[in-house]
Design a protein around this motif. Structure first.
Motif, PDB file in Angstrom:
ATOM      1  N   ARG A 181     -89.341 -58.560  -2.548  1.00  0.00           N
ATOM      2  CA  ARG A 181     -89.408 -59.836  -2.200  1.00  0.00           C
ATOM      3  C   ARG A 181     -88.405 -59.895  -0.914  1.00  0.00           C
ATOM      4  O   ARG A 181     -88.692 -61.033  -0.219  1.00  0.00           O
ATOM      5  CB  ARG A 181     -88.342 -60.565  -3.310  1.00  0.00           C
ATOM      6  N   SER A 182     -87.779 -59.344  -0.418  1.00  0.00           N
ATOM      7  CA  SER A 182     -86.936 -59.249   0.719  1.00  0.00           C
ATOM      8  C   SER A 182     -86.465 -58.017   1.536  1.00  0.00           C
ATOM      9  O   SER A 182     -86.853 -56.873   0.989  1.00  0.00           O
ATOM     10  CB  SER A 182     -85.410 -59.928   0.333  1.00  0.00           C
ATOM     11  N   ALA A 183     -86.114 -57.971   2.544  1.00  0.00           N
ATOM     12  CA  ALA A 183     -85.750 -56.952   3.232  1.00  0.00           C
ATOM     13  C   ALA A 183     -84.237 -57.514   3.994  1.00  0.00           C
ATOM     14  O   ALA A 183     -84.048 -58.424   4.254  1.00  0.00           O
ATOM     15  CB  ALA A 183     -86.552 -56.647   4.483  1.00  0.00           C
ATOM     16  N   ASP A 206     -92.350 -53.975   5.653  1.00  0.00           N
ATOM     17  CA  ASP A 206     -90.883 -54.547   6.165  1.00  0.00           C
ATOM     18  C   ASP A 206     -91.348 -55.585   7.128  1.00  0.00           C
ATOM     19  O   ASP A 206     -92.006 -55.487   8.277  1.00  0.00           O
ATOM     20  CB  ASP A 206     -90.307 -53.467   6.715  1.00  0.00           C
ATOM     21  N   PRO A 207     -90.522 -56.775   7.033  1.00  0.00           N
ATOM     22  CA  PRO A 207     -90.663 -57.926   8.224  1.00  0.00           C
ATOM     23  C   PRO A 207     -90.098 -57.411   9.465  1.00  0.00           C
ATOM     24  O   PRO A 207     -90.266 -58.185  10.358  1.00  0.00           O
ATOM     25  CB  PRO A 207     -89.945 -59.146   7.500  1.00  0.00           C
ATOM     26  N   ILE A 208     -89.114 -56.727   9.306  1.00  0.00           N
ATOM     27  CA  ILE A 208     -88.477 -55.911  10.549  1.00  0.00           C
ATOM     28  C   ILE A 208     -89.411 -55.076  11.204  1.00  0.00           C
ATOM     29  O   ILE A 208     -89.535 -53.853  10.941  1.00  0.00           O
ATOM     30  CB  ILE A 208     -86.916 -55.571  10.307  1.00  0.00           C
ATOM     31  N   ALA A 221     -89.971 -65.009   9.832  1.00  0.00           N
ATOM     32  CA  ALA A 221     -89.381 -65.358   8.484  1.00  0.00           C
ATOM     33  C   ALA A 221     -88.091 -65.816   8.622  1.00  0.00           C
ATOM     34  O   ALA A 221     -87.202 -65.727   9.588  1.00  0.00           O
ATOM     35  CB  ALA A 221     -89.228 -63.599   7.955  1.00  0.00           C
ATOM     36  N   ALA A 222     -87.489 -66.459   7.345  1.00  0.00           N
ATOM     37  CA  ALA A 222     -86.421 -67.076   7.385  1.00  0.00           C
ATOM     38  C   ALA A 222     -85.332 -66.041   7.246  1.00  0.00           C
ATOM     39  O   ALA A 222     -85.653 -64.943   6.608  1.00  0.00           O
ATOM     40  CB  ALA A 222     -86.361 -67.962   5.993  1.00  0.00           C
ATOM     41  N   HIS A 223     -84.336 -66.105   7.759  1.00  0.00           N
ATOM     42  CA  HIS A 223     -83.110 -65.178   7.781  1.00  0.00           C
ATOM     43  C   HIS A 223     -81.706 -65.789   7.345  1.00  0.00           C
ATOM     44  O   HIS A 223     -81.580 -67.079   7.616  1.00  0.00           O
ATOM     45  CB  HIS A 223     -82.803 -64.373   8.864  1.00  0.00           C
ATOM     46  N   ARG A 266     -66.766 -57.554   4.490  1.00  0.00           N
ATOM     47  CA  ARG A 266     -65.792 -56.744   5.102  1.00  0.00           C
ATOM     48  C   ARG A 266     -66.297 -56.119   6.377  1.00  0.00           C
ATOM     49  O   ARG A 266     -66.420 -56.740   7.155  1.00  0.00           O
ATOM     50  CB  ARG A 266     -65.511 -55.587   3.901  1.00  0.00           C
ATOM     51  N   ASN A 267     -66.589 -54.778   6.439  1.00  0.00           N
ATOM     52  CA  ASN A 267     -66.779 -54.348   7.811  1.00  0.00           C
ATOM     53  C   ASN A 267     -68.481 -54.261   7.951  1.00  0.00           C
ATOM     54  O   ASN A 267     -68.748 -53.324   8.680  1.00  0.00           O
ATOM     55  CB  ASN A 267     -66.360 -52.865   8.135  1.00  0.00           C
ATOM     56  N   ARG A 268     -69.240 -54.914   7.261  1.00  0.00           N
ATOM     57  CA  ARG A 268     -70.554 -54.948   7.410  1.00  0.00           C
ATOM     58  C   ARG A 268     -71.066 -56.264   7.581  1.00  0.00           C
ATOM     59  O   ARG A 268     -70.494 -57.207   7.042  1.00  0.00           O
ATOM     60  CB  ARG A 268     -71.164 -54.350   5.885  1.00  0.00           C
ATOM     61  N   VAL A 269     -72.137 -56.303   8.456  1.00  0.00           N
ATOM     62  CA  VAL A 269     -72.783 -57.731   8.662  1.00  0.00           C
ATOM     63  C   VAL A 269     -74.140 -57.406   8.054  1.00  0.00           C
ATOM     64  O   VAL A 269     -75.047 -56.468   8.382  1.00  0.00           O
ATOM     65  CB  VAL A 269     -72.952 -57.930  10.154  1.00  0.00           C
ATOM     66  N   LEU A 270     -74.749 -58.725   7.143  1.00  0.00           N
ATOM     67  CA  LEU A 270     -75.897 -58.342   6.614  1.00  0.00           C
ATOM     68  C   LEU A 270     -76.769 -59.525   7.149  1.00  0.00           C
ATOM     69  O   LEU A 270     -76.491 -60.602   6.863  1.00  0.00           O
ATOM     70  CB  LEU A 270     -75.768 -58.570   4.908  1.00  0.00           C
ATOM     71  N   ILE A 271     -77.916 -58.952   7.446  1.00  0.00           N
ATOM     72  CA  ILE A 271     -79.165 -59.975   7.895  1.00  0.00           C
ATOM     73  C   ILE A 271     -80.186 -59.779   6.693  1.00  0.00           C
ATOM     74  O   ILE A 271     -80.863 -58.965   6.687  1.00  0.00           O
ATOM     75  CB  ILE A 271     -79.763 -59.738   9.287  1.00  0.00           C
TER      76      ILE A 271
END
Length: 131
Positions: A44-46, A90-92, A118-120, A126-131
Motif C-alpha cells: 500500500r505505501s512506501a 516502489d514509487p521512489i 504520489a501524495a506524500h 526523534r532523530n528520523r525524518v519519515l517521508i
C-alpha cells in the motif's frame, strides 16, 4: 565619583562576560550529521527514512509532481550511507543528496525523484525524518 566608577566596572564586566559566552557558544557547536537513508515499502505505501545523529529541523518542498526536496540547515551529510534500493513497484525512483555551505554553516538537501506522481506526508520522529 565612586558610584560612577563602580557602575562603569559593572557594565564592562557584564559586556565582556556576554561576549565571552556568545563566543564560547558558537565555537562549540558541532552540526548534526545525516547518517542513513533507507526505504521500505509494502503493497500500500512506501516510506523513505532519513536518520541523523540528533533531531534536526527540515523544510519540505515539492517543486513539481515528480520531485520532493527536503532541506536541512546546520546538518552535514558527509558520512551518509544509503541502505536498500528501489524496486519496480516502489514509487521512489531515486534519491540524491547534495551538500553545500551557506553563511559558514553546512546545508544538506535530499532530492527524491518519484516514478509517478504520489501524495506524500513528511514527519519527524526523534532523530528520523519519515517521508
Amino acid at each position: 565619583m565612586t558610584r560612577g566608577v563602580a557602575l562603569s566596572l559593572v557594565v564592562i564586566l557584564a559586556t565582556s562576560a556576554s561576549t565571552m559566552s556568545r563566543a564560547a557558544g558558537t565555537a562549540n557547536t558541532i552540526p548534526a550529521k545525516l547518517t542513513t537513508i533507507s526505504s521500505r515499502s509494502d503493497a500500500r505505501s512506501a516510506t523513505l527514512v532519513i536518520e541523523a545523529t540528533e533531531p534536526v529541523p527540515y523544510v519540505a518542498t515539492r517543486p513539481d509532481p515528480l520531485t520532493v526536496v527536503i532541506d536541512f540547515r546546520n546538518v552535514d551529510a558527509g558520512a551518509l550511507s544509503m541502505a536498500g534500493g528501489a524496486d519496480g513497484r516502489d514509487p521512489i525512483a531515486s534519491v540524491a543528496v547534495e551538500s553545500a555551505e551557506s553563511m559558514g554553516s553546512p546545508v544538506s538537501r535530499v532530492r527524491i525523484a518519484l516514478a509517478q506522481p504520489a501524495a506524500h506526508h513528511v514527519r519527524a520522529e526523534r532523530n528520523r525524518v519519515l517521508i
